[in-house]
Design an enzyme around this catalytic site. Structure first.
Site, short mmCIF file in Angstrom:
data_model
loop_
_atom_site.label_atom_id
_atom_site.label_comp_id
_atom_site.label_asym_id
_atom_site.label_seq_id
_atom_site.Cartn_x
_atom_site.Cartn_y
_atom_site.Cartn_z
N ASP A 170 78.46 84.74 -26.46
CA ASP A 170 79.39 84.39 -27.18
C ASP A 170 80.62 85.04 -28.31
O ASP A 170 80.14 85.56 -28.34
CB ASP A 170 78.37 83.31 -28.91
CG ASP A 170 79.42 82.13 -29.29
OD1 ASP A 170 79.80 81.79 -28.44
OD2 ASP A 170 78.64 81.66 -30.17
N ASN A 218 80.12 72.33 -22.22
CA ASN A 218 81.30 72.96 -22.01
C ASN A 218 82.06 72.95 -20.99
O ASN A 218 83.04 72.91 -20.82
CB ASN A 218 80.78 74.83 -21.29
CG ASN A 218 80.23 76.03 -22.04
OD1 ASN A 218 79.40 77.02 -21.56
ND2 ASN A 218 80.55 75.04 -23.72
#
Length: 389
Positions: A170, A218
């Protein structure tokens, strides 16, 4: 009168009017040599006579005065007009950036345009003057990967090292925006870090590495960013393939929904998996278009299909049987998440039931080998895994 004028004035009387009017007489004067008259400036009356000459140019009174002044400035100090556009651009960029900071909460079209223009200007400045080009960056990546040492640094006995590490990578976007001014550039560095991190794990004796590369959620991101991510995967697929073959790494791609993946991505990861299938030193699982909930649903469907086909009775359904029907039945010992976030984000929801969790404030491209060594040592000496006992 022409004979008495300095060379620069002759050039202005012949070439410049032709240029302004679009006349083809420019070619007729190509032999005239022009020298910047820093030390031999024209008097103002000469410039006046030039501007008042009978050329086919129509000016208003104000425009004529401005033009006269510009000719005087140019003939006396050409450097002023050379540097003026640059200074004007810097001033405009500064004003736009100030306006962008003051009006970041405003939603008017003008404010949004100013914000976009400011971001564009600063991204260009940062990319050109602070960081190497993408081609140079890729070359540096290849060279640094070749130089990475393959020796353990943790000094932990092999039986105490975590066998399987999972990573939620991340912070790529935030890193790219703060470092380059462009969020998508962070994904390029993140791809490089994945190759580096894999070699670090191999050196420390870790058998399995599972990374969260792209989740099913995503796909809801901006289309440009998604396309960039897919192109980066295709680009670095060959880099990963070469490194994996040379180091005996087997790469597997885990996906719960490949229907949205572009065809070139599918071809790349199929070649990657096939060409590295012989690796026996380490396994790297890349979770691409993956969701933990989707994996559990798929496993449930598999169990129902087996039950309806009479392969087993409902009383024979156990956790072990269910786990074998997961896409990734191997449970990690350690899960690491970068960028300071403390959640799983739909990653390996079944498999992480008893994993030791580590959260790093660093964004993924900023991770160093010392961070990995610290986790290994903490796991070996500071964690007691009792599994509920």
């Amino acid at each position: 009168m022409n004979e008495d004028l300095p060379q620069a004035a002759k050039w202005h009387r012949t070439i410049l009017p032709s240029f302004l009017t679009g006349d083809d007489t420019l070619d007729n004067h190509s032999s005239i040599k022009f020298h910047h008259p820093f030390s031999n400036a024209l008097p103002y009356d000469t410039c006046e006579s030039f501007c008042d000459a009978n050329y086919p140019i129509s000016f208003s009174s104000a425009a004529r005065n401005v033009f006269k002044r510009l000719v005087v400035i140019y003939t006396r100090q050409p450097f002023v007009l050379t540097i003026l556009p640059l200074l004007t651009g810097v001033l405009i960029g500064y004003l736009i950036s100030c306006q962008y900071k003051r009006s970041s909460s405003s939603s008017s079209p003008l404010r949004r345009c100013q914000s976009l223009l400011a971001s564009f200007l600063f991204s260009i400045l940062r990319r050109r003057h602070q960081h190497p080009s993408v081609a140079t960056h890729d070359k540096q990546t290849r060279q640094s990967l070749k130089q990475l040492p393959l020796r353990p640094l943790s000094n932990i006995p092999q039986n105490l090292i975590p066998r399987h590490i999972a990573v939620i990578m991340d912070g790529n976007r935030r890193y790219g925006k703060s470092t380059y001014g462009v969020a998508t550039r962070g994904h390029v560095d993140g791809s490089r870090k994945l190759v580096e991190f894999s070699k670090w794990c191999l050196a420390e004796g870790i058998s399995v590495l599972t990374v969260y590369a792209f989740s099913t959620e995503n796909w809801m991101r901006d289309a440009h960013e998604v396309n960039t991510l897919m192109s980066i995967f295709v680009k670095y697929c060959e880099e990963m393939r070469v490194e994996a073959i040379e180091n005996g790494i087997s790469i597997r791609v885990v996906t719960t929904d490949d229907s949205k993946l572009p065809e070139d991505v599918k071809r790349c990861y199929k070649t990657l998996v096939e060409d590295t299938s012989h690796g026996n030193k380490m396994v790297v699982n890349i979770c691409l278009s993956y969701g933990g909930r989707g994996e559990i649903v798929t496993a449930c469907r598999s169990v129902i299909d087996g039950l309806m086909a009479g392969e087993f009775d409902k009383d024979e359904i156990t956790e072990e049987m269910f786990e074998k029907r997961l896409l990734l039945p191997d449970c990690p010992d350690v899960v690491v998440r970068t960028s300071g976030e403390k959640r799983l984000s739909n990653f390996l929801l079944w498999q992480l039931a008893y994993a030791e969790m580590f959260f790093w404030d660093k964004r993924w491209p900023e991770v160093t080998r010392e961070d990995l060594v610290g986790v290994i040592r903490n796991y070996a000496m500071g964690r007691q895994r009792r599994f509920g006992k």
